[in-house]
Design a protein around this motif. Structure first.
Motif, short mmCIF file in Angstrom:
data_model
loop_
_atom_site.label_atom_id
_atom_site.label_comp_id
_atom_site.label_asym_id
_atom_site.label_seq_id
_atom_site.Cartn_x
_atom_site.Cartn_y
_atom_site.Cartn_z
N PHE A 1 -61.78 -49.53 -62.78
CA PHE A 1 -60.54 -48.85 -63.17
C PHE A 1 -60.83 -47.37 -63.38
O PHE A 1 -61.76 -47.01 -64.11
CB PHE A 1 -59.95 -49.46 -64.45
CG PHE A 1 -58.60 -48.91 -64.82
CD1 PHE A 1 -57.48 -49.30 -64.10
CD2 PHE A 1 -58.46 -48.01 -65.86
CE1 PHE A 1 -56.22 -48.80 -64.43
CE2 PHE A 1 -57.21 -47.51 -66.19
CZ PHE A 1 -56.09 -47.91 -65.48
N ASP A 2 -60.02 -46.47 -62.75
CA ASP A 2 -60.37 -45.05 -62.76
C ASP A 2 -59.33 -44.16 -63.46
O ASP A 2 -59.38 -42.94 -63.31
CB ASP A 2 -60.58 -44.55 -61.33
CG ASP A 2 -59.33 -44.73 -60.46
OD1 ASP A 2 -58.31 -45.20 -60.98
OD2 ASP A 2 -59.41 -44.40 -59.27
N GLN A 3 -58.39 -44.72 -64.23
CA GLN A 3 -57.41 -43.90 -64.94
C GLN A 3 -57.56 -44.05 -66.46
O GLN A 3 -56.60 -43.97 -67.20
CB GLN A 3 -55.99 -44.31 -64.53
CG GLN A 3 -55.62 -43.91 -63.12
CD GLN A 3 -54.20 -44.32 -62.75
OE1 GLN A 3 -53.93 -45.49 -62.53
NE2 GLN A 3 -53.31 -43.35 -62.70
N LYS A 4 -58.76 -44.25 -66.90
CA LYS A 4 -59.02 -44.56 -68.30
C LYS A 4 -58.45 -43.49 -69.23
O LYS A 4 -58.62 -42.30 -69.01
CB LYS A 4 -60.51 -44.72 -68.55
CG LYS A 4 -60.84 -45.15 -69.98
CD LYS A 4 -62.30 -45.51 -70.14
CE LYS A 4 -62.63 -45.83 -71.59
NZ LYS A 4 -61.83 -46.93 -72.14
N GLY A 5 -57.77 -43.96 -70.27
CA GLY A 5 -57.27 -43.08 -71.30
C GLY A 5 -55.91 -42.47 -71.04
O GLY A 5 -55.41 -41.69 -71.86
N GLU A 6 -55.28 -42.80 -69.92
CA GLU A 6 -54.02 -42.15 -69.57
C GLU A 6 -52.81 -43.03 -69.89
O GLU A 6 -52.86 -44.24 -69.82
CB GLU A 6 -54.01 -41.83 -68.07
CG GLU A 6 -55.07 -40.84 -67.64
CD GLU A 6 -54.94 -39.50 -68.34
OE1 GLU A 6 -53.79 -39.02 -68.48
OE2 GLU A 6 -55.97 -38.95 -68.75
N THR A 7 -51.70 -42.36 -70.25
CA THR A 7 -50.40 -43.03 -70.36
C THR A 7 -49.68 -42.87 -69.03
O THR A 7 -49.54 -41.76 -68.52
CB THR A 7 -49.56 -42.43 -71.49
OG1 THR A 7 -50.19 -42.73 -72.75
CG2 THR A 7 -48.15 -42.99 -71.48
N ILE A 8 -49.23 -43.98 -68.48
CA ILE A 8 -48.63 -44.00 -67.15
C ILE A 8 -47.19 -44.49 -67.27
O ILE A 8 -46.94 -45.60 -67.74
CB ILE A 8 -49.44 -44.90 -66.20
CG1 ILE A 8 -50.88 -44.37 -66.10
CG2 ILE A 8 -48.79 -44.95 -64.82
CD1 ILE A 8 -51.90 -45.42 -65.81
N ILE A 9 -46.25 -43.65 -66.86
CA ILE A 9 -44.82 -43.99 -66.97
C ILE A 9 -44.41 -44.89 -65.81
O ILE A 9 -44.64 -44.57 -64.65
CB ILE A 9 -43.96 -42.71 -66.98
CG1 ILE A 9 -44.34 -41.81 -68.16
CG2 ILE A 9 -42.48 -43.08 -67.02
CD1 ILE A 9 -44.12 -42.44 -69.53
N VAL A 10 -43.81 -46.01 -66.15
CA VAL A 10 -43.21 -46.91 -65.16
C VAL A 10 -41.71 -46.63 -65.16
O VAL A 10 -41.04 -46.88 -66.16
CB VAL A 10 -43.49 -48.39 -65.49
CG1 VAL A 10 -42.85 -49.30 -64.46
CG2 VAL A 10 -45.00 -48.64 -65.56
N PRO A 11 -41.17 -46.07 -64.09
CA PRO A 11 -39.78 -45.60 -64.10
C PRO A 11 -38.77 -46.71 -64.38
O PRO A 11 -38.97 -47.86 -63.99
CB PRO A 11 -39.59 -45.03 -62.69
CG PRO A 11 -40.96 -44.74 -62.19
CD PRO A 11 -41.84 -45.79 -62.81
N GLY A 12 -37.69 -46.33 -65.06
CA GLY A 12 -36.58 -47.24 -65.27
C GLY A 12 -35.57 -47.12 -64.14
O GLY A 12 -35.79 -46.41 -63.16
N VAL A 13 -34.46 -47.83 -64.29
CA VAL A 13 -33.43 -47.83 -63.25
C VAL A 13 -32.06 -47.76 -63.91
O VAL A 13 -31.83 -48.38 -64.94
CB VAL A 13 -33.55 -49.09 -62.37
CG1 VAL A 13 -33.42 -50.37 -63.20
CG2 VAL A 13 -32.53 -49.08 -61.26
N VAL A 14 -31.16 -46.99 -63.30
CA VAL A 14 -29.79 -46.90 -63.78
C VAL A 14 -28.92 -47.87 -62.98
O VAL A 14 -28.90 -47.82 -61.75
CB VAL A 14 -29.24 -45.46 -63.63
CG1 VAL A 14 -27.82 -45.38 -64.21
CG2 VAL A 14 -30.14 -44.47 -64.34
#
Length: 244
Positions: A209-222
């Motif tokens: 895993f290469d994104q250690k320590g990051e917050t990653i936004i999962v987009p919502g939907v309207v």
């Protein structure tokens, strides 16, 4: 004896110190539903942007007010501050920021009610105390369902409308209802948030895993009443995932 844990913390403030301590003791921790920015003790955090969820619903409400109410509206709000203060506050701020430049819009009531049954009662009392309310907005699923049902119970379909947050089978059914009460909701993508949180944990334990320590936004939907095809597509996808 556990190597790691995938967890959705109750609070971005109160839960962090014990999680940090657990990570320092060697437990691999992958998070969901918390916007923490960058934290080197966690594997990663997958989450919705709660401000964005509220803001997108607010923009849908703004469009409705401009097109149907001549730019003027009195709004009642249902939150869940006493349950999850950070999330509710972020959604609330996003919603009101979308309307802040509209001089004819006024927030006339703002109360906590996040469970459906209580939300029906609170929203009903809100409508009785403020008979000039045009719109109810709720910050979560239970509040959204309760607000829509309260409007219907009060015989105000066609006079008062609802906007909400969180997309579920029940809120989608309300969007598709012929009563024309619920106009739009902004939904998270909890299935993919959960999948990505667990996959990150497994990948980290396997050393890939290469994104250690990051917050990653999962987009919502309207989802709006104006786009019934999108609403139905989302509903079918949701039902397939729930069946799995």
């Amino acid at each position: 004896g556990y190597a790691g844990v995938a967890i959705s913390p109750i609070s971005e403030e109160a839960s962090l110190e014990p999680l940090r301590n657990a990570a320092k003791s060697g437990l691999a921790i992958s998070l969901s539903n918390s916007n923490l920015g960058s934290e080197d003790w966690m594997i990663a955090c997958y989450t919705s942007d709660n401000y964005q969820l509220g803001n997108l619903t607010g923009l849908a409400a703004k469009k409705y007010i401009e097109e149907n109410l001549d730019g003027k509206a009195k709004i009642g709000i249902l939150q869940y501050k006493s349950l999850l203060a950070e999330q509710s506050g972020q959604r609330y701020q996003g919603f009101v920021d979308a309307l802040k430049d509209m001089e004819g819009v006024e927030i006339v009531a703002d109360q906590d009610a996040w469970m459906q049954d209580k939300a029906i009662t609170v929203a009903g009392d809100m409508l009785t105390s403020n008979p000039d309310i045009d719109i109810l907005w709720a910050a979560n699923e239970g509040g959204t369902v309760g607000a829509a049902m309260a409007i219907k119970n009060a015989g105000l379909a066609g006079k008062v409308v609802a906007f909400g947050t969180d997309a579920s089978e029940q809120t989608i059914d309300l969007l598709q209802s012929e009563d024309n009460i619920l106009q739009a909701v902004t939904g998270q993508d909890p299935y993919n948030i959960g999948i990505k949180t667990m996959k990150a944990l497994i990948a980290s334990l396997e050393g890939s895993f290469d994104q250690k320590g990051e917050t990653i936004i999962v987009p919502g939907v309207v989802l709006t009443r104006e786009n019934p095809e999108e609403v139905e597509e989302f509903k079918q996808d949701l039902m397939e995932k729930m069946a799995d």
